[in-house]
Design a protein around this motif. Structure first.
Motif, PDB file in Angstrom:
ATOM      1  N   PRO A 193       0.817  -1.226   0.000  1.00 10.45           N
ATOM      2  CA  PRO A 193       0.000   0.000   0.000  1.00 10.45           C
ATOM      3  C   PRO A 193       0.851   1.278   0.000  1.00 10.45           C
ATOM      4  CG  PRO A 193      -0.940  -1.604   1.494  1.00 10.45           C
ATOM      5  CD  PRO A 193       0.389  -2.155   1.064  1.00 10.45           C
ATOM      6  N   ALA A 194       1.978   1.272   0.710  1.00  8.59           N
ATOM      7  CA  ALA A 194       2.847   2.456   0.718  1.00  8.59           C
ATOM      8  C   ALA A 194       3.432   2.711  -0.667  1.00  8.59           C
ATOM      9  CB  ALA A 194       3.962   2.279   1.741  1.00  8.59           C
ATOM     10  N   TYR A 195       3.851   1.649  -1.338  1.00  7.18           N
ATOM     11  CA  TYR A 195       4.380   1.807  -2.692  1.00  7.18           C
ATOM     12  C   TYR A 195       3.313   2.369  -3.627  1.00  7.18           C
ATOM     13  CZ  TYR A 195       9.063  -0.276  -2.460  1.00  7.18           C
ATOM     14  OH  TYR A 195      10.394  -0.510  -2.227  1.00  7.18           O
ATOM     15  N   LEU A 196       2.098   1.866  -3.516  1.00  7.93           N
ATOM     16  CA  LEU A 196       1.023   2.342  -4.394  1.00  7.93           C
ATOM     17  C   LEU A 196       0.672   3.794  -4.094  1.00  7.93           C
ATOM     18  CD1 LEU A 196      -1.340  -0.787  -4.476  1.00  7.93           C
ATOM     19  CD2 LEU A 196       0.414  -0.112  -6.127  1.00  7.93           C
ATOM     20  N   SER A 197       0.616   4.146  -2.820  1.00  7.93           N
ATOM     21  CA  SER A 197       0.250   5.521  -2.455  1.00  7.93           C
ATOM     22  C   SER A 197       1.321   6.528  -2.873  1.00  7.93           C
ATOM     23  CB  SER A 197      -0.020   5.624  -0.954  1.00  7.93           C
ATOM     24  OG  SER A 197       1.173   5.419  -0.216  1.00  7.93           O
ATOM     25  N   HIS A 198       2.587   6.072  -2.978  1.00 10.47           N
ATOM     26  CA  HIS A 198       3.673   6.943  -3.419  1.00 10.47           C
ATOM     27  C   HIS A 198       3.970   6.795  -4.916  1.00 10.47           C
ATOM     28  CE1 HIS A 198       4.403   7.052   0.968  1.00 10.47           C
ATOM     29  NE2 HIS A 198       4.954   8.238   0.715  1.00 10.47           N
TER      30      HIS A 198
END
Length: 381
Positions: A224-229
């Motif tokens: 999720p962090a990779y997708l949000s960034h």
């Protein structure tokens, strides 16, 4: 010292869903298919894929796993670059002792990974049965200019509700991750296999653990962090046999599938061998009165009873008059006389005394645990 891609095999799970089979051993060390242990598949895939530097991250009951892996020589890894290193938790300066999750396990081993200055880090689970060319996945990762590539397995839409699901655009770029969705938008299930650009992953982990410390798991936190960034994150579809053997039912089923002549694992394929560490044992001995049908019996076994569609692992003893059907018997188990075992898994070094019965059904597999003793032997065979 440097390597292009280093593999980290997460092998620390307690395996509570395997119950009595993992009471004294880590799940990746559980026997499979007569001659193997579950972790052999990830290690063999690394060897066959040319991934020669491997860290095995352990936590729960690591002794048997450590003894099995040793320096990786059985998988042809000991003489290639750095070979296999078994990594265990340690108390940090912050007082942490145990790995809190999959991503935290990698964070705790940053120093080990940095020793080899890899450009890419391959994250694997030690709990799965499959054959996969990680070199082909890396080539895909490079071609997509990805920051993260997730191995996915197409499943039915009905099965998709049990997995972490990757929703992608027309280029296979992941745009959304859903954990066990009630109404899945796609059928691309995460296999728990990841290729990361190491410096990017390292930055995310270090930043997190210097602030909120929330990046504990890859599925729940990192993806999720990779997708949000807006990190370029892609799905790599795997088409082949893959089985998560983390439950009694799935472990039994995978072993039974292993017996089938059209088994897609094709364990005899010399171009992609599955290696293991096996002790030198005498050949199996089947008495003249024994009956064996559609079964696998390996070295060291002594069989005086009837075995039908079952796997007998190394050094198993089966007494006169005993019947074993649709079952998996783990190494060094002793089966007395006139015993009935049907739709069951019998754990390592278990003893089933004369006249005993261990009977399950296809939907409710009976289990005898590691070193468990049922009944007693009246006399030697």
């Amino acid at each position: 010292m440097s390597t292009e891609m280093l593999a980290m095999i997460l092998a620390g799970g307690q395996g509570t869903r395997l119950g009595k089979l993992t009471r004294f051993t880590a799940k990746p060390a559980v026997p499979f298919g007569g001659r193997y242990r579950i972790i052999d598949f990830a290690l063999s895939n690394c060897s066959n894929s040319g991934v020669n530097t491997v860290g095995v991250v352990t936590q729960y009951q690591p002794l048997e796993l450590n003894a099995h892996i040793q320096n990786g020589a059985s998988w042809g890894l000991a003489e290639k670059n750095a070979g296999v290193t078994v990594l265990q938790p340690y108390a940090s300066s912050e007082g942490e002792k145990w790995f809190l999750g999959t991503a935290h396990a990698i964070y705790q081993n940053i120093a080990y990974i940095d020793l080899y200055s890899p450009k890419y880090v391959l994250i694997l689970s030690g709990d799965h049965i499959y054959k996969m060319d990680y070199e082909a996945m890396l080539a895909y990762h490079k071609a997509q200019h990805a920051s993260l590539t997730v191995g996915v397995l197409p499943v039915t839409m009905q099965e998709a509700t049990r997995f972490g699901i990757m929703n992608t655009d027309e280029t296979n770029r992941i745009i959304q991750f859903e954990e066990k969705p009630k109404h899945p938008k796609s059928n691309l299930a995460s296999m728990g296999i990841y290729i990361f650009n190491w410096q990017t992953l390292k930055k995310y982990l270090v930043d997190s653990y210097s602030t909120d410390g929330r990046m504990e798991d890859f599925g729940k936190d990192v993806i999720p962090a990779y997708l949000s960034h807006n990190e370029p994150t892609y799905a790599y579809a795997f088409h082949g046999y893959w089985k998560d053997v983390g439950t009694i039912q799935s472990l039994w089923q995978a072993n039974m599938e292993f017996l089938e002549p059209d088994n897609p694992l094709d364990i005899d394929d010399r171009s992609w061998r599955i290696y293991s560490r096996n002790d030198a044992l005498p050949p199996m001995f089947v008495t003249s009165t024994a009956k064996v049908h559609r079964s696998m019996i390996v070295d060291g076994c002594y069989v005086a009873g009837e075995v039908d569609h079952s796997i007998l692992s190394q050094n198993v003893k089966v007494g006169t008059g005993s019947v074993i059907r649709d079952s998996m018997i783990m190494p060094n188990a002793v089966i007395g006389k006139n015993v009935l075992i049907d739709h069951a898994i019998v754990g390592e070094r278990a003893v089933i005394g004369d006249g005993g019965q261990v009977v399950g059904t296809p939907d409710d597999i009976a289990v005898v645990g590691f070193q468990e003793v049922l009944g007693r032997m009246e006399e030697d065979d």
